[in-house]
Design a protein around this motif. Structure first.
Motif, PDB file in Angstrom:
ATOM      1  N   MET A   1       0.810  -1.724  -0.679  1.00 40.22           N
ATOM      2  CA  MET A   1       0.138  -0.276  -0.002  1.00 40.22           C
ATOM      3  C   MET A   1       0.786   1.266   0.004  1.00 40.22           C
ATOM      4  N   PRO A   2       0.474   2.514  -1.286  1.00 43.74           N
ATOM      5  CA  PRO A   2       1.311   3.634  -1.256  1.00 43.74           C
ATOM      6  C   PRO A   2       1.157   4.346   0.395  1.00 43.74           C
ATOM      7  N   TRP A   3       2.585   4.878   0.733  1.00 46.59           N
ATOM      8  CA  TRP A   3       2.057   5.872   2.042  1.00 46.59           C
ATOM      9  C   TRP A   3       1.304   6.644   2.090  1.00 46.59           C
ATOM     10  N   ASP A   4       0.716   7.824   2.578  1.00 55.79           N
ATOM     11  CA  ASP A   4      -0.255   7.708   2.918  1.00 55.79           C
ATOM     12  C   ASP A   4      -0.518   8.945   4.131  1.00 55.79           C
ATOM     13  N   PRO A   5      -0.281   9.929   4.533  1.00 55.54           N
ATOM     14  CA  PRO A   5      -0.421  10.830   5.451  1.00 55.54           C
ATOM     15  C   PRO A   5      -1.494  10.882   5.760  1.00 55.54           C
ATOM     16  N   ASP A   6      -2.646  10.919   5.687  1.00 57.27           N
ATOM     17  CA  ASP A   6      -4.248  10.850   5.950  1.00 57.27           C
ATOM     18  C   ASP A   6      -4.269  10.063   7.054  1.00 57.27           C
ATOM     19  N   LEU A   7      -3.386   8.740   6.239  1.00 60.50           N
ATOM     20  CA  LEU A   7      -4.314   7.676   7.234  1.00 60.50           C
ATOM     21  C   LEU A   7      -3.300   6.958   7.965  1.00 60.50           C
ATOM     22  N   VAL A   8      -1.984   7.792   8.289  1.00 61.04           N
ATOM     23  CA  VAL A   8      -0.940   7.585   8.702  1.00 61.04           C
ATOM     24  C   VAL A   8      -1.566   8.227  10.624  1.00 61.04           C
TER      25      VAL A   8
END
Length: 158
Positions: A1-8
């Motif tokens: 899964m690509p890095w996602d700041p919102d998910l972090v």
């Protein structure tokens, strides 16, 4: 899964009230993305009211927090004393040379090699884990065969 700041941020917000919240958050990020992206450090520092240095220190101290995604085959080779006494350092050197990588790296063929300090298999040293399966009494040829089998299994699953 690509890095996602919102998910972090979502993961951090969900776990920030846990005791010692940084560790559960880092484990969750490592599980979700396969690594802890350095771009997460300032987000976590802000969420937990820590300095970036504190977050970075924890991420860099623990070997289980990867800085990049692992390959399809992960080889963890024991470097503890019992394994060293039975040739683990030579095994590591030969393995890394064979794959053109250093400890902590991933080869172009998708093989990641990581050092660990004791797998609890001291009586069967040198020991390694290949994709989570423990193996003992290894030499370069046997480890090579185990990795080739793991690569074939990973290809079948793709």
């Amino acid at each position: 899964m690509p890095w996602d700041p919102d998910l972090v941020r979502e993961i951090a917000d969900a776990l920030k009230h846990e005791p010692g919240a940084l560790m559960p958050i880092l484990h969750a990020l490592n599980e979700r993305f396969g690594f802890v992206d350095e771009r997460a450090v300032p987000l976590l520092a802000d969420t937990l009211n820590l300095s970036r240095a504190e977050v970075h220190g924890v991420v860099s101290f623990y070997h289980d927090f990867r800085k990049a995604p692992a390959g399809a085959v992960v080889v963890k080779i024991c470097r503890a004393e019992a394994c060293q006494s039975m040739g683990a350092l030579s095994l590591i050197e030969r393995f890394c040379a064979r794959h053109g990588i250093s400890l902590g790296d991933t080869s172009l063929a998708g093989v990641t090699v990581e050092p660990v300090y004791c797998l609890g298999n001291c009586a069967c040293a040198p020991a390694a884990m290949v994709n989570g399966r423990l193996h003992g009494r290894l030499d370069a040829d046997r480890l090579g065969r185990l990795v080739a089998q793991a690569q074939e299994a990973a290809e079948r699953q793709s």
